[in-house]
Structures are given as structure tokens and as C-alpha cells.
Design an enzyme around this catalytic site. Structure first.
Site, PDB file in Angstrom:
ATOM      1  N   GLU A 196       6.561  -8.007 -24.679  1.00 44.51           N
ATOM      2  CA  GLU A 196       6.588  -8.206 -23.226  1.00 44.51           C
ATOM      3  C   GLU A 196       5.186  -8.014 -22.660  1.00 44.51           C
ATOM      4  O   GLU A 196       4.910  -7.081 -21.909  1.00 44.51           O
ATOM      5  CB  GLU A 196       7.623  -7.248 -22.614  1.00 44.51           C
ATOM      6  CG  GLU A 196       9.036  -7.564 -23.121  1.00 44.51           C
ATOM      7  CD  GLU A 196      10.067  -6.463 -22.878  1.00 44.51           C
ATOM      8  OE1 GLU A 196       9.776  -5.523 -22.128  1.00 44.51           O
ATOM      9  OE2 GLU A 196      11.169  -6.567 -23.465  1.00 44.51           O
ATOM     10  N   GLU A 243      12.262  -5.828 -14.402  1.00 49.41           N
ATOM     11  CA  GLU A 243      12.138  -6.951 -15.330  1.00 49.41           C
ATOM     12  C   GLU A 243      11.278  -7.984 -14.624  1.00 49.41           C
ATOM     13  O   GLU A 243      11.700  -8.588 -13.640  1.00 49.41           O
ATOM     14  CB  GLU A 243      13.516  -7.550 -15.673  1.00 49.41           C
ATOM     15  CG  GLU A 243      14.431  -6.634 -16.471  1.00 49.41           C
ATOM     16  CD  GLU A 243      14.099  -6.584 -17.959  1.00 49.41           C
ATOM     17  OE1 GLU A 243      13.163  -7.290 -18.399  1.00 49.41           O
ATOM     18  OE2 GLU A 243      14.789  -5.822 -18.669  1.00 49.41           O
TER      19      GLU A 243
HETATM   20 ZN   LIG Z   1      11.980  -4.723 -22.590  1.00 55.74          ZN
END
Ligand SMILES: [Zn+2]
Length: 414
Positions: free
Chosen positions: A180, A377
Site C-alpha cells: 500500500e 483507506e
Molecule cells: Zn492495508
């Protein structure tokens, strides 16, 4: 043209990275409980499939990449069971090559350009540590602290911003899941603003006058290094589990309803929870550090889906202050949307992902008694782009979105 191709090939060989040529990115939507169970069976623990967004509920988008040798079989299965599905990208390596451009460019340490260049790209772990040290040595309100060591003995560093004593602390962790990259890059950009813009920017100055801020920009340095040198899609840490399997999902390894559902026991799984709670040096040292610092608020920064999420993840039970947490999360999401028009959804983790045990956000709320615990997120949205693989032009807009969210929370806590 040929020279460019040869150079790209040479670089791939030079870094010995796993090649994702002709790996395809699928998006599928289960429309019935039967389809949901079928999809879980088709994608979980299938070595040719790497799940990017896990199947959770009916009508929720699921994303995964499939190796070239398995693509036809996957298409056949999806069609046979009448799934709604799309192929978002037929060659994920193209996206990786695009993202990777200039990643290893270096500027001079002695100009502001260096700081700018490091925070405008997906910097290496070493570059990030150099930059943190540079900020510490050039700004009085910046202090580095060692959280602990990773399995491969890298420093897990915290950077603290403090203008005056006695303030409550806000803690932000980034890069727990190494693929990420936008999480790490967005946090690093905010770190840059907090270091360089105190008294020059009213938003930054105001945040620093309200709270002490602590960022851990790379919680999982071994995993991050591995994504840059060996396998872009690596998610876990790098501690061996068995002779053939490596890595534990650090966000399934916290002592918060650890075990049971939501953290696969299968050791090769990308969500393997580890042999016991806090079995991993990264989670153990981070938890110790958080307990020592006693922050007032805790944020865990991930990608992707564009969500602002509240606990719990590991139980249907709601915390007593669930309504208040959700209200704050919705406010933050609304402010994040104003930045670039990306719509962020807000709600409880379990409503978006199903049950996840052993996460840091649950541990922070349940065991470290941190009232305000949240998950971000970041971009992109599901189906919008190439998931974890984002051109570096996204770093600044994403950082602005995250900063808008953090600022909204910080003001809301008063
Ligand atoms: Zn994650």
C-alpha cells in the site's frame, strides 16, 4: 523505442523483481449468498490468485489479480456461475512500470529539491529514513524516536512534532501492508508539511498548536523494501513461518480477538495471522511504543477503497461511543471529498469488510484504551484504477485528502 524497452528490461533484470506481465486485474460482484460463497472458494488460497479486495458481502465489489496461466480458467468459472465481472487491466506489469518511473532518482541532500523529490515519489526505505533525520536536524519541533527493529533488523522509526509541552498526542501509523505504497507516500508528504510549514501555513500551525503528532511512516520496513526490490505485491512482513512460507499479516497479529475468523491459518495466505498474538517484532514493538506514548487518538492508514472506518472489526458488538465515532468519521469523509471530489464512505469496519480479527485499530480501542481509533483507506476507489498501483502524480492529492481527514478529526475531538 527499442532503447526504452531495453532499458526497462535491464532494470527489471537488475532488481530481479517478480514480473507481472499479463497478470490480469479482475473485478467481480457476487449478487447472491451462493455466489459469495462460490467466489470465496474460487479466490481464497488459490496460488494463481492474489486477492486485492476480499469477498465480504453480497453486492460488494471484489478485486483480485490472476496469473496468465490461470486467466482462461478464471474467466470460464466466472461465466459458468453467471458472475458479473470486468477485467480492469490485462497487463498489470504496465501499471507497475509506469508507477516505477524515476523511483530511484536521487537529488542533492543540500537543496530543498531533495526533500521535494523524495516526497513526490515512492521513496526507498533508506531515503525515507534520511529525510526524517534531515528534518530532525533542521527543525526544532521535530524529534525522532526508535519504535523497535524489524525482523531483518531495520529501524522502525517514529517522527514526533511538538510545539510546547503537555499536549495530547495523535498517533498515525502507515505502511503496515507493504504494497500500500500510497499510505507511506501520503504520510511522508504530511510529515514534510508538519516539519517545514510550522508558522508558515495556518492549517499546519493550528494542528501543531492543538496536539503533539507522532507518525510511524513505515511500520513494515522489510515488507516495503521487498515490494521495491523483489515483489511489488507483497503485503506481510518478512519473518519466515515455515520452510516454505514467509510472512505474517501484521494487521491480523494484534492481541484483539486474535484467532478464529478473518485471519487465515493457512501459512501462505496473505492474511496469515501468525502463530500467536504479537508473535512478530513489528507489532510487538509498535504496541509497546503506543502503550508508552498513550495517545489520545490513533489512526491506521491503508489503501485502497476510499473509506473512513471505525471499530470494531472483530466483533458485531459496537463500542459504547460508536455513534460519536461514526459521526466524526462521516465529517472527515465529507471534508476529504471536498479536496478533489473523491467520495469517501464512512462506517464501521465490519460493515465494509466482514469480520477481521487481530487488527491494530481494535487493539488500540479495546486494549490500549484509546477512545478515538480509526482506519483510513486511501485512494483509489474500487474499480477506478489499478488498485495498489498508482502513478506518483496521486501522492500530493492523496496526502491532501488524508490531511483534510486528520484535521477534521483533530478539530472534532475538542
Ligand atoms: Zn492495508
Amino acid at each position: 523505442m527499442w532503447i526504452v524497452m531495453v532499458l526497462v528490461l535491464m532494470r527489471a533484470v537488475e532488481i530481479g523483481a517478480k514480473n507481472y506481465t499479463n497478470y490480469q486485474l479482475f473485478l467481480a460482484i457476487p449478487r447472491t449468498p451462493d455466489q459469495l460463497e462460490r467466489l470465496k472458494f474460487m479466490v481464497q488460497n488459490t496460488p494463481q490468485v492474489d486477492i486485492w479486495i476480499e469477498p465480504s458481502y453480497v453486492n460488494h465489489k471484489v478485486e483480485f489479480i490472476v496469473s496468465p496461466s490461470y486467466v482462461q480458467k478464471m474467466k470460464f468459472q466466472l461465466s459458468s456461475f453467471e458472475f458479473e465481472y470486468l477485467i480492469l487491466n490485462k497487463n498489470i506489469q504496465d501499471a507497475i512500470d509506469e508507477e516505477n518511473k524515476d523511483t530511484h532518482q536521487r537529488g542533492s541532500h543540500y537543496t530543498g529539491l531533495w526533500s521535494k523529490s523524495v516526497t513526490d515519489k515512492y521513496a526507498t526505505y533508506e531515503e525515507i529514513i534520511d529525510l526524517l533525520k534531515y528534518y530532525q536536524s533542521h527543525y526544532n519541533h521535530v524529534l525522532l524516536d526508535l519504535v523497535g527493529k524489524s525482523w531483518e533488523n531495520r529501524d522502525i522509526m517514529a517522527i514526533k512534532f511538538s510545539v510546547g509541552s503537555g499536549k495530547k498526542k495523535i498517533f498515525v501509523e502507515c505502511g503496515t501492508h507493504s504494497r500500500e505504497w500510497i499510505s507511506i507516500a501520503s504520510c511522508l508528504k504530511i510529515i514534510k508539511w508538519m516539519a517545514t510549514k510550522f508558522r508558515r501555513d495556518s492549517g499546519v500551525t493550528n494542528m501543531l498548536q492543538l496536539y503533539e503528532w507522532i507518525f510511524v511512516p513505515v511500520v513494515n520496513p522489510d515488507g516495503y523494501n521487498y515490494t521495491q526490490e523483489t515483489d511489488r505485491m507483497w503485503r506481510k512482513n518478512r519473518k519466515p513461518v515455515t520452510k516454505r512460507c514467509t510472512g505474517t499479516d501484521l494487521n491480523r497479529n494484534y492481541d484483539a480477538n486474535w484467532s478464529g475468523l478473518g485471519g487465515c491459518d493457512y501459512t501462505a495466505s496473505p492474511v496469515y495471522r501468525g502463530p500467536s498474538p504479537f508473535s512478530e517484532p513489528e507489532t510487538l514493538s509498535l504496541a509497546g511504543f503506543i502503550k508508552k506514548e498513550k495517545p489520545y487518538a490513533f489512526f491506521s492508514v491503508h489503501s485502497y477503497s476510499e473509506y473512513v472506518l471505525t471499530p470494531f472489526a472483530s466483533t458485531e458488538e459496537k463500542p459504547e461511543d460508536s455513534e460519536e465515532l461514526t459521526r466524526l468519521a462521516m465529517q472527515a469523509a465529507a471534508e476529504m471529498e471536498k479536496v478533489n471530489g473523491h467520495r469517501f464512505a464512512a462506517g464501521r469496519i465490519i460493515e465494509f469488510y466482514g469480520m477481521i480479527r487481530g487488527s491494530s485499530v481494535d487493539w488500540a480501542k479495546m486494549k490500549a484504551n484509546i477512545t478515538y481509533s480509526f482506519v483510513f483507506e486511501l485512494r483509489p476507489n474500487r474499480g477506478a484504477m489499478n488498485g495498489f498501483i498508482l502513478p506518483k502524480s496521486n501522492i500530493k492529492p492523496s496526502a491532501l485528502e488524508l490531511f483534510a481527514g486528520l484535521k477534521t478529526f483533530a478539530k472534532g475531538f475538542l
